[in-house]
Enzyme design. Structure first.
Site, mmCIF file in Angstrom:
data_model
loop_
_atom_site.group_PDB
_atom_site.id
_atom_site.type_symbol
_atom_site.label_atom_id
_atom_site.label_comp_id
_atom_site.label_asym_id
_atom_site.label_seq_id
_atom_site.Cartn_x
_atom_site.Cartn_y
_atom_site.Cartn_z
ATOM 1 N N ASP A 57 -4.602 1.406 -1.879
ATOM 2 C CA ASP A 57 -5.122 0.086 -1.514
ATOM 3 C C ASP A 57 -5.130 -0.847 -2.729
ATOM 4 O O ASP A 57 -4.683 -2.001 -2.648
ATOM 5 C CB ASP A 57 -6.551 0.198 -0.973
ATOM 6 N N HIS A 103 1.574 4.694 -2.787
ATOM 7 C CA HIS A 103 1.681 6.146 -2.642
ATOM 8 C C HIS A 103 2.894 6.676 -3.405
ATOM 9 O O HIS A 103 2.836 7.743 -4.028
ATOM 10 C CB HIS A 103 1.812 6.520 -1.163
ATOM 11 N N GLU A 128 -5.875 7.203 -0.790
ATOM 12 C CA GLU A 128 -5.717 5.982 -0.012
ATOM 13 C C GLU A 128 -6.375 4.797 -0.718
ATOM 14 O O GLU A 128 -5.846 3.673 -0.676
ATOM 15 C CB GLU A 128 -6.317 6.161 1.385
ATOM 16 N N HIS A 164 0.834 -1.204 0.000
ATOM 17 C CA HIS A 164 0.000 0.000 0.000
ATOM 18 C C HIS A 164 0.865 1.250 0.000
ATOM 19 O O HIS A 164 0.623 2.190 -0.788
ATOM 20 C CB HIS A 164 -0.903 -0.031 1.235
ATOM 21 N N GLU A 165 1.880 1.302 0.866
ATOM 22 C CA GLU A 165 2.744 2.487 0.939
ATOM 23 C C GLU A 165 3.536 2.681 -0.352
ATOM 24 O O GLU A 165 3.775 3.810 -0.775
ATOM 25 C CB GLU A 165 3.681 2.374 2.140
#
Length: 426
Positions: A355, A276, A351, A272-273
């Protein structure tokens, strides 16, 4: 290659069923989702809901308390007296706002200190999320105050210089200045500010690190440095983040994530990070908030002059007067409160994209679903649609679990429903 990864992610997000509908037609997404949601029941769910729903009121109360403080500074003439002191002390006019900012920051910090102690320490302790003693928390608060003192002085100097120089268009240039400060802060904070509060160390060599590096390499993400922060000395929360811009971008996980979750959960969170990072969310957020700054500064520039003119007893000479700071901040805080759902939606959209990317990158749908349930310690798990739009800056836990189970149905051959273990264990 990064563009290809983004397009692939967008494609999967837009049409997952068309691409993978035949993989597991018998997999029951609703039943798989309920298996996870059932982990949070009874007193634990009531506590989670109470904590998060209580937070709905915090921005309103913070704005009201700030408004009382700002009005008191104006009505008592204290803001004007602080301006007079700064002008007597500092001969260079352009530095007067910076000098004014020092007592202004001290006074407003002291005036709001009881509220800060309640929201940041007492309430966190009450719900079992705080690991610090009050003394340790106070030390961190003093550090934050010192940083704020310096940043406020710099910001006041620059913004009031803009207001003096550009009387009609200061709101336009001022919003650009704010965005520049945010970008510089994002560049500097990971290297110079974050280490003031936590110790950052390299994630040691291990099979877990190897898995994270493999996911990063598959998505062309630099993985020479993977950092771990000692957040457990402050909080019980599990967390990871991507921070910085350009050369200071880094992916960090806190030690709670390592201690309290299984390896597949850690890999899912790191995927997930990485999303970003690949999707350039730091820059996109700066761009989005520039638009918010434009709207906010425009409203303030139109409302502040008339408000000042109606209250001559404040002894504020105009918008370019440092003594007008409480007026500008009062109006800005009200506008910020009104725009909170917009800000939440912008962040929540990013976000959600992360995901989707993380599920494709890490391929750990059950790991991500379990992590979403762990986050329910302090996030309401199943809000209504309007409630989520207004108050959530991340997708709700239920939506994240359901998205994970849908991904599992669409991408994992022979997928079966997992009966997960308790949230408080691995």
């Amino acid at each position: 290659m990064r563009k290809a990864a983004i397009l692939a992610c967008i494609g999967l997000a837009a049409c997952p069923l068309a691409a993978h509908a035949a993989v597991n037609p018998g997999f029951d997404v609703d039943a798989a989702t309920r298996a996870y949601l059932n982990l949070l029941q009874g007193p634990a769910r009531a506590k989670s809901d109470a904590y998060f729903e209580g937070g709905y009121w915090l921005p309103l109360w913070s704005t009201l308390i700030g408004a009382v403080v700002f009005v008191a500074l104006l009505a008592s003439g204290l803001s004007a007296r602080m301006r007079d002191w700064a002008e007597r002390t500092m001969r260079r006019r352009w530095l007067v706002p910076g000098l004014y900012a020092l007592p202004f920051t001290v006074v407003t910090t002291i005036a709001t200190l009881p509220w800060s102690i309640y929201t940041d320490f007492v309430r966190e302790k009450q719900y079992g999320l705080m690991n610090q003693t009050f003394a340790a928390w106070a030390l961190d608060a003093v550090k934050s105050f010192g940083i704020g003192l310096i940043l406020n002085a710099l910001l006041f100097i620059v913004l009031f210089a803009v207001i003096r120089r550009f009387r009609r268009t200061w709101w336009l240039i001022g919003s650009a200045v704010m965005s520049l400060f945010v970008a510089i802060g994002a560049l500097v904070a990971p290297v110079f500010i974050a280490p003031l509060f936590n110790t950052y160390t390299e994630l040691p060599a291990s099979p877990l690190r190897d898995r994270i590096v493999a996911v990063a390499a598959a998505n062309h993400i630099p993985s020479e440095h993977i950092y771990v922060s000692d957040a457990s000395r402050q909080t019980k929360r599990i967390s990871a983040n991507v921070s910085g811009v350009g050369p200071t971008i880094r992916i960090t996980l806190n030690d709670n994530l390592l201690k309290r979750t299984a390896p597949e959960e850690v890999v899912a969170v790191m995927g997930h990070e990485m999303g970003h990072y690949v999707l350039n969310h730091v820059w996109k957020l700066i761009g989005a908030f520039t638009i918010i700054f434009l709207l906010l500064f425009f409203v303030v520039s139109r409302a502040a002059p008339s408000l000042i003119a109606r209250h001559p007893r404040w002894r504020v000479r105009g918008v370019a007067d440092p003594a007008a700071a409480p007026v500008l901040l009062l109006l800005a805080s009200i506008c910020g409160l009104i725009l909170t759902p917009v800000q939440n939606s912008i962040i929540r959209h990013n976000e959600t994209e992360a995901d989707i990317f993380g599920l494709d990158a890490a391929r750990e749908p059950d790991g991500f679903a379990k992590t979403a349930m762990r986050l329910s310690e302090y996030r309401k798990i199943s809000p209504g649609p309007v409630e989520e739009i207004l108050f959530f800056d991340h997708p709700s836990g239920e939506n994240r679990v359901r998205r994970s189970m849908q991904w599992k149905k669409d991408h994992v051959p022979g997928a079966t429903i997992v009966i997960p273990g308790p949230i408080d264990g691995k």
